[in-house]
Design an enzyme around this catalytic site. Structure first.
Site, PDB file in Angstrom:
ATOM      1  N   ASP A  81      31.014   9.474  32.342  1.00 51.06           N
ATOM      2  CA  ASP A  81      29.691   9.037  32.810  1.00 51.06           C
ATOM      3  C   ASP A  81      29.626   8.942  34.331  1.00 51.06           C
ATOM      4  OD1 ASP A  81      29.157   8.593  30.025  1.00 51.06           O
ATOM      5  OD2 ASP A  81      30.129   6.647  30.214  1.00 51.06           O
ATOM      6  N   GLU A  94      19.897   8.647  26.882  1.00 50.72           N
ATOM      7  CA  GLU A  94      20.589   7.495  27.464  1.00 50.72           C
ATOM      8  C   GLU A  94      20.914   7.840  28.918  1.00 50.72           C
ATOM      9  OE1 GLU A  94      24.144   7.057  25.128  1.00 50.72           O
ATOM     10  OE2 GLU A  94      24.684   9.158  25.332  1.00 50.72           O
TER      11      GLU A  94
END
Length: 517
Positions: free
Chosen positions: A27, A192
């Site tokens: 991420d 997301e």
């Protein structure tokens, strides 16, 4: 510190190859301040957390710091695998570096510093609540500020939505209720990881969707931060071999070029980092990667020209460590660490077999296991160990931990030393001793070799030596990721149970060396 060459993304001819980081920086988010790029990434239960990497050219990266010493929440003294620090966003605002991150059971936090390479302030809880994840702050031109974020189905009971709430100008406090902002359930399931930007009067939200392994990169845009938002897929796998290209950061160069960094899920290696070229179309939408003929999206590149700007010396991530003066930045503990876990001295690294009340003896449950990420596709890892300081009921050794794991260790029981090879697997990580060898000498060398057997699979073997040549130990082992985290190298000195002793023992480690093969 050793600086052995492991993996070079810089091809030395003005081009680079993907991934730019063959390492589990999950991420990733990146910003540019002046002529320097700053990256952070998820750290989950591993501490210190929130790594800080820097680069001058987006290709050659160096790990320079951490923003989080320990996880400031209950119960992280024991490893809470897959919990902890998820999907951060790093931003520069009003003279501070800010990192916002979500903890799925606790809420959304912020930590800040005037110097990314210096000390970071203690984190503050901006908005408590289960299931609030992947936050990104945004300071608008009118002085108002917001956080846009995702939701964790495992904690809150739904996903595929993005939410928004207002925050104070200093980013420390939520000023209002959380509101649903964008519904991705139909066209962008599991949306997301939003990253918010403003360009030419448009609000853009870059957000991954479709899931970690097979997903794509979505971009939303609106004239109002509150929506409604148009949406478009701007990057997907197409005919490339890079699966799930998404979850990352748009960043520009001082000269005005646009680039996008993202992860790719590679099984046991974790989520490795790619760099893609990016352009803006005349209609105001971006295209990431190599533009697909007749399409409005791009596909990932394997080799491309480097970003414009100053040339930087090609570099490789650090993995080896001589344990002189301080512990290398590549090391992280599996749970909140304490000073009594280790020390660096004349003998190198000394790990203490700190005991936990009620400990069940599994390595997986020991916070004082020292780990580091895999940093190249194929390698050997060697270490010298002196376990003469162990007490009864303790062990020390070298391992590779993950969804299933294996390790080689010396154990002391009833005053006798035994060399063991252990494998673990299943939901409960039950351990099984597959080979046991009585030994007299507490000084051993261990060697671990990892060789790929496929695109995201590998085989690991262990060897040991007291004097002379290495000998094989145990059987080949197939490592795997654990939930969101890739497999990791591990050094440890741990108890075999939680039984109290007058003082815990220790083991000394020297000359930890990792080399590419």
């Amino acid at each position: 510190m050793m600086k052995d060459a492991l993996y070079f993304p810089d091809m030395g001819n003005g081009q680079y190859r993907n991934p730019v980081l063959f390492c589990d920086y999950s991420d990733p988010d990146v910003i540019r301040v002046g002529d320097t790029y700053y990256m952070t990434a998820s750290s989950f239960n591993y501490v210190p957390g929130l790594p800080i990497l820097t680069s001058k050219d987006l290709v050659n990266w160096t790990l320079v710091n951490y923003a989080l010493k320990n996880i400031p929440a209950p119960d992280y003294e024991r490893p809470r695998h897959a919990d902890g620090v998820w999907a951060p966003a790093i931003r520069w605002h009003n003279g501070y570096f800010h990192i916002f991150y979500g903890m799925p059971d606790e809420g959304i936090y912020m930590v800040r510093s005037r110097d990314a390479l210096g000390e970071w302030e203690a984190p503050v809880l901006v908005l408590p609540g289960k299931g609030l994840i992947d936050p990104c702050p945004f300071w608008d031109d009118d002085g108002k500020a917001y956080v846009i974020h995702g939701y964790a189905n495992s904690r809150i009971g739904f996903k595929s939505w993005l939410g928004i709430f207002p925050i104070s100008p200093d980013g420390a406090t939520a000023l209002g209720d959380d509101h649903l902002l964008f519904d991705g359930t139909k066209d962008h399931p599991t949306i997301e990881g939003p990253k918010v930007h403003k360009r030419d009067g448009w609000y853009y939200i870059f957000a991954p969707a479709g899931g970690v392994v097979t997903g794509w990169q979505t971009v939303l845009r609106s004239r109002s931060i509150m929506g409604p938002y148009e949406d478009r897929i701007v990057l997907k796998q197409g005919q490339s071999r890079t699966n799930g290209p998404h979850q990352g950061a748009w960043v520009d160069t001082p000269g005005g070029e646009d680039w996008f960094l993202h992860f790719q899920s590679r099984g046991l290696y974790g989520r490795i980092t790619h760099l893609q070229p990016m352009i803006w179309r005349e209609d105001g939408w971006p295209v990431i990667g190599e533009a697909a003929r007749g399409e409005v999206f791009g596909t990932p590149v394997d080799v491309w020209r480097k970003p414009e700007g100053p040339a930087e010396e090609p570099c490789s991530l650090q993995a080896s460590d001589d344990f002189r003066g301080s512990l290398g930045l590549q090391w992280q503990f599996m749970g909140n660490w304490k000073e009594e876990f280790y020390e660096i001295g004349e003998e190198g690294l000394r790990l203490h077999a700190v005991r936990l009340p009620g400990h069940d003896g599994l390595l997986w449950h020991c916070p004082n296991v020292l780990t580091q990420k895999i940093a190249c596709p194929a390698f050997t890892a060697e270490v010298e160990m002196d376990a003469s300081g162990l007490q009864d009921g303790e062990q020390a050794g070298l391992g590779l931990v993950g969804g299933q794991y294996a390790y080689a260790a010396l154990r002391r029981k009833a005053g006798k030393l035994t060399l063991v090879y252990v494998q673990s697997g299943g939901a409960d990580h039950a351990e099984a001793v597959l080979q046991s060898v009585p030994v007299q000498d507490a000084k051993l060398r261990f060697r671990l070799t990892l060789l790929p057997t496929g695109y995201d699979t590998a085989s690991v073997t262990f060897e040991y030596a007291a004097e002379g040549e290495y000998r094989w130990l145990g059987t080949p082992f197939e490592p795997a990721r654990h939930t969101w985290v890739g497999a990791r190298l591990a050094l440890f000195a741990t108890p075999l149970s939680g039984e109290a002793v007058q003082a815990c023992g220790h083991a000394d480690f020297r000359a930890f060396r990792v080399g590419a093969v």
